[in-house]
Write a protein that holds these residues in place. Structure first.
Motif, mmCIF file in Angstrom:
data_model
loop_
_atom_site.group_PDB
_atom_site.id
_atom_site.type_symbol
_atom_site.label_atom_id
_atom_site.label_comp_id
_atom_site.label_asym_id
_atom_site.label_seq_id
_atom_site.Cartn_x
_atom_site.Cartn_y
_atom_site.Cartn_z
ATOM 1 N N GLY B 551 0.790 -1.219 0.000
ATOM 2 C CA GLY B 551 0.000 0.000 0.000
ATOM 3 C C GLY B 551 0.824 1.271 0.000
ATOM 4 O O GLY B 551 2.060 1.235 -0.097
ATOM 5 N N ASP B 552 0.130 2.388 0.096
ATOM 6 C CA ASP B 552 0.814 3.670 0.141
ATOM 7 C C ASP B 552 0.349 4.419 1.388
ATOM 8 O O ASP B 552 -0.654 4.055 2.006
ATOM 9 C CB ASP B 552 0.519 4.490 -1.120
ATOM 10 N N VAL B 608 -6.533 -6.426 -12.836
ATOM 11 C CA VAL B 608 -5.368 -6.289 -11.960
ATOM 12 C C VAL B 608 -4.224 -5.612 -12.711
ATOM 13 O O VAL B 608 -3.627 -4.631 -12.232
ATOM 14 C CB VAL B 608 -4.907 -7.667 -11.439
ATOM 15 N N GLY B 609 -3.935 -6.152 -13.885
ATOM 16 C CA GLY B 609 -2.812 -5.617 -14.653
ATOM 17 C C GLY B 609 -3.022 -4.164 -15.012
ATOM 18 O O GLY B 609 -2.130 -3.317 -14.843
ATOM 19 N N ALA B 612 -2.861 -1.928 -11.896
ATOM 20 C CA ALA B 612 -1.515 -1.871 -11.320
ATOM 21 C C ALA B 612 -0.562 -1.063 -12.183
ATOM 22 O O ALA B 612 0.264 -0.299 -11.678
ATOM 23 C CB ALA B 612 -0.982 -3.291 -11.131
ATOM 24 N N VAL B 613 -0.692 -1.193 -13.492
ATOM 25 C CA VAL B 613 0.262 -0.534 -14.383
ATOM 26 C C VAL B 613 -0.193 0.885 -14.722
ATOM 27 O O VAL B 613 0.591 1.835 -14.680
ATOM 28 C CB VAL B 613 0.448 -1.366 -15.675
ATOM 29 N N GLY B 615 -2.860 2.667 -13.339
ATOM 30 C CA GLY B 615 -3.506 3.481 -12.320
ATOM 31 C C GLY B 615 -2.544 4.441 -11.641
ATOM 32 O O GLY B 615 -1.321 4.336 -11.798
ATOM 33 N N ASP B 616 -3.115 5.394 -10.907
ATOM 34 C CA ASP B 616 -2.247 6.273 -10.119
ATOM 35 C C ASP B 616 -1.739 5.482 -8.912
ATOM 36 O O ASP B 616 -2.012 4.289 -8.772
ATOM 37 C CB ASP B 616 -2.996 7.543 -9.708
ATOM 38 N N GLU B 617 -1.013 6.159 -8.058
ATOM 39 C CA GLU B 617 -0.374 5.429 -6.969
ATOM 40 C C GLU B 617 -1.390 4.685 -6.113
ATOM 41 O O GLU B 617 -1.197 3.532 -5.738
ATOM 42 C CB GLU B 617 0.434 6.402 -6.103
ATOM 43 N N SER B 620 -3.215 1.831 -8.170
ATOM 44 C CA SER B 620 -2.237 0.785 -8.441
ATOM 45 C C SER B 620 -2.007 -0.063 -7.185
ATOM 46 O O SER B 620 -2.007 -1.299 -7.232
ATOM 47 C CB SER B 620 -0.916 1.419 -8.896
ATOM 48 N N LEU B 624 -3.022 -4.047 -6.771
ATOM 49 C CA LEU B 624 -2.073 -5.100 -6.389
ATOM 50 C C LEU B 624 -2.486 -5.763 -5.074
ATOM 51 O O LEU B 624 -2.385 -6.974 -4.918
ATOM 52 C CB LEU B 624 -0.673 -4.494 -6.255
ATOM 53 N N ARG B 681 -1.286 4.047 -21.700
ATOM 54 C CA ARG B 681 -1.757 3.965 -20.318
ATOM 55 C C ARG B 681 -3.280 4.043 -20.249
ATOM 56 O O ARG B 681 -3.928 3.320 -19.486
ATOM 57 C CB ARG B 681 -1.128 5.102 -19.516
#
Lengths: 438, 932
Positions: B551-552, B608-609, B612-613, B615-617, B620, B624, B681
Motif C-alpha cells: 500500500g501507500d 489487476v494488470g 496496477a500498471v 492506475g495512479d499510486e 495501483s 495489487l 496507459r
C-alpha cells in the motif's frame, strides 16, 4: 519498483494457484455396476425358485447347517407372504420340511432365512418314479442363464421366475434353440414383488431338441428356475451366472446318457475346452475344444466320449454358462456345475429321499487330496466322519448309506468340487453342492 | 369582554359576522404579543377571552380589561348568542392584520365550519410551518412540506384538508358548542387533528385559508414532550373512528409504532421506543376519559369514517419516514461526503435525487431485493449447508452451550459457531426461523455492499467503483462458488469481511474512549466474520500485512488494531474451538473444487494488470493489494482441496471475494484518474475498466437465480413425504445416499458415493456439520459396506437400530443397487426427483422396552413416564445421557421413569459459551457507546 514487485507477486501466485496439483475427482458414476453375487458360498439366506406340493410330488425343503441356526421359511405369493414357517437346525445337522405340511399349492417357491451360518437349503422331490433335486441359491444377479432345456415330444418345460423381494421386477427373456434365437416368447414381462410367475415354454416353443433361456432383469431382481419333466421323471435346476470355468464332478450315472450344454450370451464367439477327468486320474486328461457362436448355445453329447466314471472341467476365453444333462427314455436329470473349487461343501438334501445316494468328488489339482465327509441328520453329528482319497486330476464316486439324513458336509485341505445324485427305479436326480467360505 | 373597534363597513349589505377571539394560554405565553396582534386586526373581533393561564396571564387580562375563562368548555357554554364564530388562537401566535378578515371571509364564502390559517415560523417568516395537512389512517400527520420549505404562495388556495393547525382556527359557534371545543388534554398538533376530525365527522367542512397568515413562535410545543403528540393521536383515533375501523387500525398503530421504535434504536432517535411505550401507557391510563369523550361525540356525529378517509394519504407515514431515514442512512454511509452538519444535509437533500450516490444506493437496494427474492418470499432454499433453522432457537442454544450435537448419529462435540450466532439472532427475533434466515441473508448482501463502500471510500474511490466492487464481493465468481456449493454461512462472512478490514485499517479516532470503542467494533466484526468462516479470523490481519507491503501512505499502524481485534474475536468461536483439534479444523470436510473459469480469469487479469500498471499510486496499490489477496485465496483453496479440508477453503474463498472486489473498485477508478496520460496507459486503464465491469457483471447470474446464488431447493419438496407420513412420535431418521455434493451439509465419504443420516422430516442447520465419526458412525459405515460386499436380504432390519425409517437416494450410488434383492425396504414413489425407500422394519430412534416410541424433541427425548422402564436411544453412546445409563452396543440405554431424557452436557463448554455471550454484550456496548 513496488508496482513491479507487486505484479511479479500477483503473477507468481496466479501461476502457482493454477499449477497446484489437486486430487483427481472420480467421475460421477453414470451406470453403476449391478451388484452381482455369485453363489460361490452359502449366505444367510437361500432362495428356492421351485418347490411344489402338488399331488404326486413329495417335495421337501432340506436345511443343512454347521452351527445351531434358526430358519424362517416364507412362501410369497401374489404380493404377500402366504405362509411362514420357523424351524431350527441343531448344528452341525440337517432337517427336512415337507412343503405340503406348510402349504398345499402346485407351486410353492420359498425363501429361507438363516439366523446364522454356514447354512444352506435345497429342494428334493422323491415320489414314485420321480426324483429331482437342486440346491437353493443365494446369488443375486441381473442376468441369469438356464441352458439344458428341451421340448421334445412328451416333455414339459416350465420357466419359473420367483421374486421374493420388496420391489417389482421387470425382466426380458431371450431364448435360443438349435434354430438360433427364438422369437415368439413373452420377451418382456413383470414379476410383482413377493410373487412368482411361470412360463410354459413347451407350449410356446414345442419340439425343440435344445433350449437355453437368458433372463435379463431391468428392474428389481428375480430368481429363475427351470422345471423339465419327461415321462414320470422330473429335473429342476436354478439359473446360473456366467463364468469362464465350470467344474462338473457329476457328469453321468449308469442310467442316463450325458450331454453338456454351453451357452454364450455375449456378442462375440467364445473358444472353449472340455477336459475329462477319469477315476484313475492322469497328468494330461483328454481335451476337446470348440467355438461357441455369439448369442447361442451348444449341446454336446458325451455318450461317445465318456466311458466309465468321468468328471468334466469346462474352460472358456470368456464367461459362459454350462449345465450337464442326463437323460434316458424315462429319466431326466440336469445340474449346474460349480464355477470354482472350494475346500468345504454343504450338500443339502443328501439322503432326504430314499434311493441310492452317491457323492461325487472332482480333484482338478495336481496333488492327491483326502476328503472327509459326514452325513448330517436332525440330531446333529451323530455319525462318524469318513475319509477318502482322491487322486490328482481325477473324479471319484462314493456310495453312501444315508438313511434318515438330510445333508452332507464334505471338506478337504485343498480345493475340490462336490455334487451328489440319487437313483431309484430308473429315476435319477443330480444336484450340485454349495461351497462354503473358508 | 371588551369591545374593540369594529371593522370598517363592507360594501355588502349583510351584517358582518360577530367573532369572539379566544386565546389559549400555555406556559410561558407572552400574552401581550398575541393581544396586540388581535387588537391590530382589520376585522376586529367582538371580544377577546383568554382561556387558562397562570397568575401572570390573569394580571394581563385584568390590566387590559379582557375576559378570562378557566377552560374552553366553560367559554363555549357561556358564549353569547350574538357570537357567530370563535377564533381560537394559541398564545404564541402572531396573526397578521388581515388574518381574521380572511378567515371570516373564506369560511363564509365556502360555507365551511372550520377554517385554519397558514402558519409561518415566527423566527423565519418566509418558512412554512403548516398550510393544512393530510393524515394517514393512523392519524399521523403528513404535511407534504419539505423541511424549511419557503413560502412562495405555492399553496395559496382555499381547500379542504384533513386537519388544520390549532394555532389559528375559526370555528362556527354552533359546531364549537356541539363538539365542546378542542381537547385540552392533547398537545397542539394532536388537538388540531382531533378537532378537525370530529368537525368533519359532525358534517362540517374543514378548510385552510392561506390568505390568513399567522406567525407562530412555537413555544406551545416546547413545553410538551413528543410522546404526548403520539398519545394524543391514539386518543383522537379512539374518539373519531367507528369500532369496525378501530378493530384493525388500533393494532396496526400499535405494531407499526413498535417496529419503528425498534428500528430507531439503530438509526435514531433512540428514544422512539421509550416514547412509544409512554404514549401507550398514557393512552391506557386515559382510556376512561377517552371513552367518555367518544360517547359525548357520538351525539354530534353525522357522517361515517369514509368521510375522514377521503382526506387521508395511503399507507403509513411512520413507515414511510422510517424507510426514508434508512435510505438516508445508507446513503450517508456510502457517500463520500463527511461530517453531518445541518447545512450539509440541507444541501444534499436538495440534490439528493441527482447524486450518483443515491443512484448507486438505489441500484444496490434493487440488486439486494432481486438477488434474494426467492429468500424473501419463499425462505431459504434447502441445499448444501443452507438448511432450515430449527423451530426453537433456545433449544439450539442449549445444544450449542455444551449440549448434544444432533448431527448424524449425534455427538458431544460442540456445534459450529455459525449455528450459535444464527440461533442467537433467531432468539432475538422471537424464534422466527424464516425471518432470521432472511435477515441474515439481507445482512450478508447489504452488509457486504455497504462495507465495501466504506472500505473503498477510505481510499477515495468513487461511488460507481464502490458499487461494482460491492456487487463483485457479494455476487462475484468467488462468492458464487461458495453459494453454488450451498455454503450459505459464507455469505455472512463475505458481508462482514470488508467491515472487519475497514475497522482495522481506519486510523485511530481521537480520545481513548473512542479508540477502545473502535477496537471493540473491530473485534465484533472480526468475530462475526470468524463465526461463519472460522479461519477467516486471520483475514483482517493478513489484509493489513499485505497493505503494509503493497500500500501507500501510513499503514503499519493498523497492525496495532488488527492483532487485538483478532484476539478479541477468538472467544466468539467458543465452545466449538475448544472442542476441535487443529487437524480437524484444517482437514475436516471436503474443500470446494473451484478454479475460476476463463471468463472470470481473463477479466481479472485485465483488471489487476490495468489497475496496477496504468492506475495512479492509490489505484495501483489497491489493484495489487486486491490481486494478491484474491489469488492468495485461490491458491489457498487449491491447497485446501489437495491437502486440507473445508474451513481453509471457505476462508480462502472469502479472501478471494474480498480481493476481487478491491481489484474491481481500483480498476474502475483507475480509468477516471488519467486525464493527462499516454494513449497506452489510457488503453490499459480502459481494459482494466472493461475487465472490472465484466467481473461485476457476473452478479447478474445471481439476480437471475434469485436465491443469492444458492440455486434451487433440493430437500423441502423432496422430503415432504417424511413430514406427511411421520408417526406421532416424529419422523425418526433418513439415510441419504448419493454423490456427496447432492447431500445436505457434510457427507461421510465411501467408495464412489457419499451418505449421511439426517433427522426426518427435514435436516436443520445444526445438523449440517458432522462431527468426527464415533462408534455408531463406524457401525453404520460397516453395515453399508456389508450391503455392498455381501449383499443383504434385510437391509431395513440392519438399519433399524439407527432409527432409520427412510432411505433416500439423491443420485447414482452403489448402495441402491444392493437394494434390488431385499425384503424390507419398499421403494415408494414419494419424491419428485429422489428415490425413496420406506423401511418396513424401522424402529423409532428412541424406544422403551415395551416398544413405546419416544419423541425426539431436540435436544431431549420425551415419552411416557413409567417407573422402572428402560429406553433405548439411537444416539452415539455417551454416559452423560442420563440416569441409569448403560451402553447398548454403539448406542445408549437409560432409565425412562421421568418421561424426559436429556444429555447432561459439558460444563466446560457451557461456561465457554457463556463467556462468548458475555464478551459479545460487552463489545457491543463498548462499540456503541464509546464510539459515539
Amino acid at each position: 519498483m513496488k508496482r513491479l514487485l507487486g505484479l511479479v507477486l500477483v503473477a507468481l501466485l496466479g501461476v502457482v494457484a493454477w499449477l497446484v496439483p489437486v486430487p483427481a475427482q472420480p467421475p460421477p458414476p453414470e451406470e453403476l455396476p449391478v451388484a452381482t453375487t455369485v453363489a460361490t458360498s452359502a449366505r444367510g439366506f437361500a432362495e428356492c425358485a421351485w418347490a411344489s406340493s402338488a399331488e404326486g410330488l413329495d417335495t421337501v425343503i432340506a436345511l443343512a447347517a454347521l452351527a445351531d441356526v434358526d430358519a424362517t421359511l416364507s412362501f410369497p405369493r401374489s404380493g404377500e407372504v402366504r405362509a411362514l414357517h420357523e424351524t431350527s437346525v441343531t448344528g452341525a445337522g440337517a432337517v427336512v420340511l415337507p412343503v405340503r405340511r406348510v402349504l398345499e399349492e402346485h407351486a410353492a417357491p420359498v425363501l429361507v432365512e438363516f439366523s446364522d451360518g454356514p447354512a444352506a437349503a435345497g429342494v428334493v422331490v422323491g415320489s414314485d418314479a420321480v426324483l429331482a433335486g437342486d440346491p437353493c441359491t443365494s446369488a443375486s444377479t441381473k442376468v441369469w442363464l438356464l441352458p439344458g432345456g428341451s421340448t421334445r415330444q412328451g416333455e414339459r418345460l416350465v420357466l419359473h421366475l420367483f421374486n421374493p423381494f420388496s420391489a417389482d421386477a421387470r425382466v426380458t427373456l431371450f431364448v435360443t434353440s438349435e434354430h438360433g434365437i427364438e422369437p415368439g416368447v413373452d420377451e418382456s414381462l413383470s414379476v410383482a414383488a413377493s410373487s412368482f410367475t411361470e412360463i410354459n415354454l413347451d407350449g410356446q416353443l414345442p419340439l425343440r431338441d435344445s433350449l437355453s433361456v437368458t433372463v435379463e432383469t431391468e428392474e428389481g431382481l428375480v430368481i429363475p428356475a427351470m422345471e423339465l419333466s419327461r415321462g414320470a421323471d422330473l429335473a429342476v435346476w436354478t439359473g446360473v451366472t456366467q463364468s469362464s470355468e465350470w467344474h462338473f464332478p457329476l457328469v453321468h450315472t449308469d442310467a442316463l446318457e450325458p450331454s453338456v450344454v454351453l451357452a454364450n450370451d455375449g456378442l462375440v464367439a467364445v473358444e472353449y475346452e472340455l477336459e475329462f477327468f477319469t477315476a484313475s486320474g492322469g497328468s494330461a486328461p483328454p481335451v476337446e475344444s470348440g467355438e461357441l457362436a455369439p448369442t447361442s448355445h451348444v449341446r454336446i453329447p458325451l455318450g461317445d466320449v465318456v466311458a466309465g466314471l468321468v468328471g468334466l472341467r469346462v474352460t472358456a476365453d470368456a464367461p459362459i454358462a454350462a449345465t450337464v444333462v442326463g437323460e434316458s427314455e424315462s429319466g431326466i436329470a440336469v445340474t449346474a456345475g460349480a464355477p470354482t473349487a472350494a475346500k468345504r461343501w454343504l450338500l443339502p438334501g443328501f439322503g432326504a429321499v430314499s434311493g441310492r445316494h452317491s457323492l461325487w468328488l472332482l480333484n482338478t489339482g495336481e496333488e492327491q487330496i483326502t476328503v472327509t465327509y459326514q452325513v448330517l441328520d436332525p440330531g446333529g453329528l451323530n455319525r462318524d466322519p469318513a475319509k477318502i482319497a482322491v487322486r490328482p486330476a481325477s473324479v471319484r464316486r462314493v456310495l453312501i448309506e444315508a438313511e434318515a439324513s438330510a445333508g452332507l458336509v464334505v471338506e478337504s485341505t485343498a480345493p475340490f468340487t462336490a455334487a451328489w445324485s440319487v437313483e431309484d427305479d430308473g429315476a435319477v436326480a443330480y444336484s450340485a453342492g454349495v461351497p462354503l467360505e473358508e | 369582554m371588551s369591545t374593540l373597534e369594529r371593522p370598517p363597513a363592507s360594501d355588502t349589505t349583510e351584517t358582518p359576522a360577530s367573532v369572539l377571539a379566544a386565546v389559549l394560554v400555555h406556559r410561558d405565553t407572552d400574552l401581550g404579543g398575541v393581544l396586540d396582534a388581535i387588537a391590530a386586526q382589520v376585522y376586529g373581533p367582538a371580544g377577546v377571552t383568554v382561556v387558562g393561564g397562570d397568575e401572570a396571564a390573569r394580571a394581563v387580562v385584568e390590566e387590559r380589561g379582557l375576559r378570562w375563562s378557566p377552560s374552553i368548555q366553560q367559554l363555549v357554554q357561556g358564549l353569547e348568542p350574538e357570537i357567530d364564530h370563535v377564533w381560537l388562537l394559541h398564545g404564541d401566535a402572531r396573526p397578521r392584520r388581515d388574518a381574521l378578515a380572511a378567515l371570516v371571509r373564506d369560511l363564509e364564502r365556502v360555507d365551511a365550519s372550520v377554517a385554519g390559517s397558514k402558519v409561518l415560523r415566527a423566527d423565519r417568516p418566509d418558512v412554512l410551518e403548516s398550510v393544512g395537512s393530510a393524515t394517514d389512517i393512523l392519524g399521523e400527520p403528513y404535511s407534504g412540506l419539505e423541511q424549511d420549505e419557503v413560502d412562495q404562495e405555492q399553496y395559496d388556495v382555499v381547500r379542504d384538508v384533513a386537519f388544520v393547525s390549532g394555532t389559528s382556527l375559526l370555528v362556527r359557534r354552533d359546531l364549537l358548542r356541539g363538539l365542546g371545543g378542542p381537547d385540552r388534554t392533547m398537545p397542539p398538533e394532536a388537538s388540531g387533528i382531533d378537532f378537525s376530525q370530529r368537525a368533519r365527522a359532525a358534517g362540517g367542512r374543514v378548510v385552510v385559508v392561506p390568505s390568513s397568515e399567522v406567525l407562530h413562535e412555537g413555544t406551545c410545543r416546547a413545553t410538551v414532550p413528543g410522546w404526548r403528540e403520539q398519545a394524543g393521536r391514539v386518543r383522537a383515533l379512539l374518539k373519531a373512528y367507528s369500532l369496525l375501523t378501530l378493530s384493525w387500525v388500533l393494532p396496526a398503530s400499535f405494531l407499526i409504532g413498535l417496529v419503528a421504535g425498534l428500528v430507531r434504536l439503530f438509526i435514531g432517535p433512540r428514544t422512539a421506543l421509550w416514547d412509544w411505550v409512554r404514549a401507550w401507557v398514557w393512552s391506557v391510563g386515559r382510556l376512561p376519559s377517552t371513552l367518555a369523550a367518544r360517547r359525548a361525540f357520538r351525539r354530534a356525529r353525522q357522517t361515517g369514517d369514509e368521510e375522514l378517509f377521503r382526506y387521508q394519504v395511503r399507507g403509513s407515514v411512520v413507515l414511510r419516514s422510517l424507510v426514508a431515514d434508512i435510505t438516508e442512512r445508507f446513503h450517508a454511509a456510502t457517500s463520500e461526503e463527511t461530517g453531518s452538519p445541518l447545512a450539509e444535509l440541507v444541501e444534499r437533500s436538495r440534490t439528493f435525487w441527482q447524486q450518483p450516490a443515491f443512484l448507486t444506493t438505489l441500484f444496490a437496494a434493487a440488486f439486494v431485493v432481486f438477488a434474494g427474492r426467492a429468500v424473501w418470499f419463499g425462505g431459504l432454499p434447502a441445499t448444501g449447508f443452507a438448511l432450515e433453522l430449527p423451530d426453537s432457537a433456545w433449544s439450539t442454544l442449549r445444544s450449542y452451550a455444551g449440549g448434544w450435537n444432533p448431527a448424524g448419529l449425534g455427538s458431544p462435540e460442540p456445534l459450529h459457531p455459525a449455528v450459535g450466532a444464527t440461533s442467537l439472532l433467531q432468539l432475538i427475533l422471537l424464534s422466527r426461523a424464516g425471518l432470521t434466515a432472511a435477515v441474515l441473508t439481507a445482512a450478508g448482501l447489504l452488509g457486504g455492499m455497504v462495507g465495501m463502500g466504506r472500505l473503498l471510500r477510505r481510499f477515495g474511490l468513487g461511488p460507481t467503483a464502490r458499487l461494482l466492487a460491492g456487487l463483485t464481493l457479494v455476487a462475484g465468481p468467488a462468492t458464487q462458488a461458495l453459494m453454488g456449493e450451498g455454503y450459505w454461512p459464507a455469505l455472512m462472512a463475505v458481508g462482514a469481511a470488508p467491515w472487519a478490514v475497514h475497522l482495522v485499517l481506519a486510523p485511530w479516532p481521537e480520545g481513548l474512549r473512542r479508540r477502545l470503542g473502535r477496537l471493540a467494533a473491530a473485534g465484533l466484526m472480526t468475530g462475526w466474520l470468524a463465526v461463519f468462516a472460522p479461519l477467516a479470523l486471520l483475514l483482517p490481519l493478513a489484509a493489513v500485512l499485505l497493505w503494509g507491503i503493497l500500500g501507500d501512505g501510513p499503514r503499519w499502524g493498523a497492525l496495532a488494531r488488527a492483532v487485538p481485534a483478532g484476539l478479541l474475536a477468538v472467544p466468539f468461536l467458543f465452545p466449538w474451538l475448544a472442542g476441535t483439534t487443529l487437524d480437524r479444523l484444517l482437514e475436516s470436510g471436503v474443500a470446494f473444487d473451484w478454479l475460476p473459469s476463463w471468463w472470470a480469469a481473463i477479466p481479472f487479469v485485465a483488471a489487476v494488470g490495468g489497475a496496477a500498471v496504468a492506475g495512479d499510486e492509490r489505484t495501483s496499490s489497491l489493484g495489487l493489494w486486491g490481486g494478491v489477496m484474491a489469488l492468495g485465496g485461490v491458491l489457498g483453496s487449491r491447497v485446501a482441496l489437495a491437502e486440507a479440508g473445508r474451513e481453509p477453503a471457505v476462508a480462502a474463498l472469502v479472501a478471494t471475494a474480498l480481493g476481487s472486489a478491491v481489484v474491481v473498485g481500483a480498476a474502475v477508478d483507475s480509468a477516471g484518474r488519467l486525464p493527462e496520460a499516454s494513449l497506452l496507459r489510457k488503453g490499459l486503464a480502459a481494459s482494466a475498466l472493461a475487465g472490472a465491469v465484466l467481473l461485476a457483471a457476473a452478479a447478474s447470474l445471481v439476480v437471475v437465480d434469485g436465491a443469492v446464488g444458492l440455486g434451487e431447493d433440493r430437500f423441502v419438496e423432496q422430503l415432504d413425504f417424511a413430514a406427511a407420513l411421520q408417526g406421532p412420535h416424529g419422523g425418526d431418521r433418513i439415510l441419504m445416499v448419493g454423490p456427496p455434493e447432492t447431500l445436505p451439509g457434510d457427507a461421510r465419504r465411501a467408495d464412489g458415493y457419499g451418505y449421511r443420516v439426517v433427522s426426518a422430516p427435514l435436516p436443520s442447520l445444526p445438523e449440517a456439520w458432522l462431527s468426527a465419526p464415533r462408534l455408531g458412525d463406524l457401525e453404520l459405515d460397516r453395515t453399508l459396506q456389508e450391503f455392498l460386499s455381501a449383499g443383504t436380504l434385510r437391509p431395513g432390519a440392519a438399519l433399524a437400530p439407527f432409527g432409520i425409517r427412510w432411505v433416500v437416494a439423491t443420485g447414482p450410488n452403489p448402495i441402491e443397487s444392493a437394494f434390488a434383492g431385499q425384503l424390507d425396504l419398499r421403494r415408494l414413489p414419494l419424491s419428485p426427483s429422489y428415490t425413496v425407500y420406506s423401511n418396513e422394519a424401522a424402529q423409532p430412534r428412541a424406544v422403551a422396552e415395551d416398544g413405546t416410541p419416544w419423541s425426539w424433541d431436540a435436544p431431549d427425548y420425551r415419552g411416557p413416564a413409567r417407573a422402572g422402564s428402560r429406553v433405548y436411544l439411537a444416539e452415539n453412546g455417551d454416559q452423560r445421557w442420563g440416569k441409569g445409563w448403560s451402553q447398548a452396543g454403539w448406542a445408549n440405554e437409560v432409565d425412562g421413569d421421568s418421561g424426559v431424557v436429556s444429555f447432561g452436557g459439558s460444563a466446560r463448554f457451557r461456561w465457554l459459551a457463556w463467556a462468548a455471550g458475555i464478551e459479545l454484550v460487552l463489545l457491543a456496548v463498548a462499540a456503541v457507546w464509546w464510539r459515539r
